[in-house]
Design a protein around this motif. Sequence first.
Motif, mmCIF file in Angstrom:
data_model
loop_
_atom_site.group_PDB
_atom_site.id
_atom_site.type_symbol
_atom_site.label_atom_id
_atom_site.label_comp_id
_atom_site.label_asym_id
_atom_site.label_seq_id
_atom_site.Cartn_x
_atom_site.Cartn_y
_atom_site.Cartn_z
ATOM 1 N N MET A 30 -51.125 82.994 38.298
ATOM 2 C CA MET A 30 -49.947 81.979 38.683
ATOM 3 C C MET A 30 -49.153 84.125 39.157
ATOM 4 O O MET A 30 -49.906 84.798 37.814
ATOM 5 C CB MET A 30 -49.316 81.730 37.828
ATOM 6 C CG MET A 30 -49.323 80.237 37.456
ATOM 7 S SD MET A 30 -48.815 79.608 36.376
ATOM 8 C CE MET A 30 -49.811 79.601 34.824
ATOM 9 N N LEU A 78 -47.372 71.386 36.212
ATOM 10 C CA LEU A 78 -47.875 72.336 37.529
ATOM 11 C C LEU A 78 -47.707 71.154 38.739
ATOM 12 O O LEU A 78 -47.608 71.439 39.938
ATOM 13 C CB LEU A 78 -48.764 73.277 38.324
ATOM 14 C CG LEU A 78 -48.461 74.530 36.712
ATOM 15 C CD1 LEU A 78 -49.565 75.131 36.625
ATOM 16 C CD2 LEU A 78 -47.192 75.303 37.110
ATOM 17 N N PHE A 114 -41.695 82.768 41.789
ATOM 18 C CA PHE A 114 -43.230 82.366 41.122
ATOM 19 C C PHE A 114 -44.001 81.721 42.427
ATOM 20 O O PHE A 114 -43.986 81.235 42.990
ATOM 21 C CB PHE A 114 -42.438 81.161 40.531
ATOM 22 C CG PHE A 114 -43.937 80.131 39.528
ATOM 23 C CD1 PHE A 114 -44.249 80.853 38.564
ATOM 24 C CD2 PHE A 114 -44.296 78.952 40.185
ATOM 25 C CE1 PHE A 114 -45.356 80.532 37.941
ATOM 26 C CE2 PHE A 114 -45.319 78.733 39.482
ATOM 27 C CZ PHE A 114 -45.971 79.105 39.053
ATOM 28 N N ILE A 116 -48.068 80.388 42.735
ATOM 29 C CA ILE A 116 -49.467 79.461 42.376
ATOM 30 C C ILE A 116 -50.323 79.602 42.872
ATOM 31 O O ILE A 116 -50.164 79.103 44.332
ATOM 32 C CB ILE A 116 -48.622 78.688 41.291
ATOM 33 C CG1 ILE A 116 -50.198 77.766 40.282
ATOM 34 C CG2 ILE A 116 -48.028 77.278 42.023
ATOM 35 C CD1 ILE A 116 -49.719 77.148 39.362
ATOM 36 N N HIS A 126 -51.540 76.805 46.908
ATOM 37 C CA HIS A 126 -51.166 77.972 47.007
ATOM 38 C C HIS A 126 -49.186 77.555 46.866
ATOM 39 O O HIS A 126 -48.967 76.715 48.291
ATOM 40 C CB HIS A 126 -51.484 79.045 47.281
ATOM 41 C CG HIS A 126 -51.157 79.328 48.853
ATOM 42 N ND1 HIS A 126 -50.772 81.288 49.143
ATOM 43 C CD2 HIS A 126 -51.076 78.881 49.882
ATOM 44 C CE1 HIS A 126 -50.493 80.931 50.840
ATOM 45 N NE2 HIS A 126 -51.106 79.713 50.618
ATOM 46 N N VAL A 149 -44.142 78.973 32.425
ATOM 47 C CA VAL A 149 -43.941 80.402 31.750
ATOM 48 C C VAL A 149 -44.151 81.164 30.640
ATOM 49 O O VAL A 149 -45.437 80.799 29.689
ATOM 50 C CB VAL A 149 -44.302 81.484 33.214
ATOM 51 C CG1 VAL A 149 -45.485 82.922 32.610
ATOM 52 C CG2 VAL A 149 -44.647 81.176 34.314
#
Length: 158
Positions: A30, A78, A114, A116, A126, A149
């Motif tokens: 991340m 997530l 952001f 990930i 991703h 986060v």
Amino acid sequence: MRPLFASFVLLIATSCASDSRGEEIERLEMRLSGWSSLEVVIDAGGNGTYKDSEPHPDGTTGGFKLTRAELFELLAELQPYRKQAVPFSEESAMRFIERACPKGVPEVTDAGAFYIRWQSANDDVHYLADFGCDYERLADRNGQLREIVKGLPIPSVR
């Protein structure tokens, strides 16, 4: 900010916890960027490392450990974003870097982003959320990602 983020995505280009599909996630990467940036890597055993660009000039680095339950909870939080993720490739990473906010959509520069990446034996996907593009409509999503986060046991983001 965009050059820092671009370099991170390009850098990525060059015991296991299951997600909600029962797949073993081997690595979670991340990056929360803005005026500063925070890079986090978590392995399948819940072992995490971080590098925070603050305080300047050297930043802060460290490690942390998530319990199996905490790792499952993180993966669950997530999961909505993983459903929107695309397969990882140099081409998809470049699309993220080059992507612009659609014409006519409210945009703020340097609002942060952001990123990930989920990696497993059978999957490598991703997702990118640009906090400056359509920021009013996507304020809840952006706040949720920041809170995810902040929920990690990293002293500099609490």
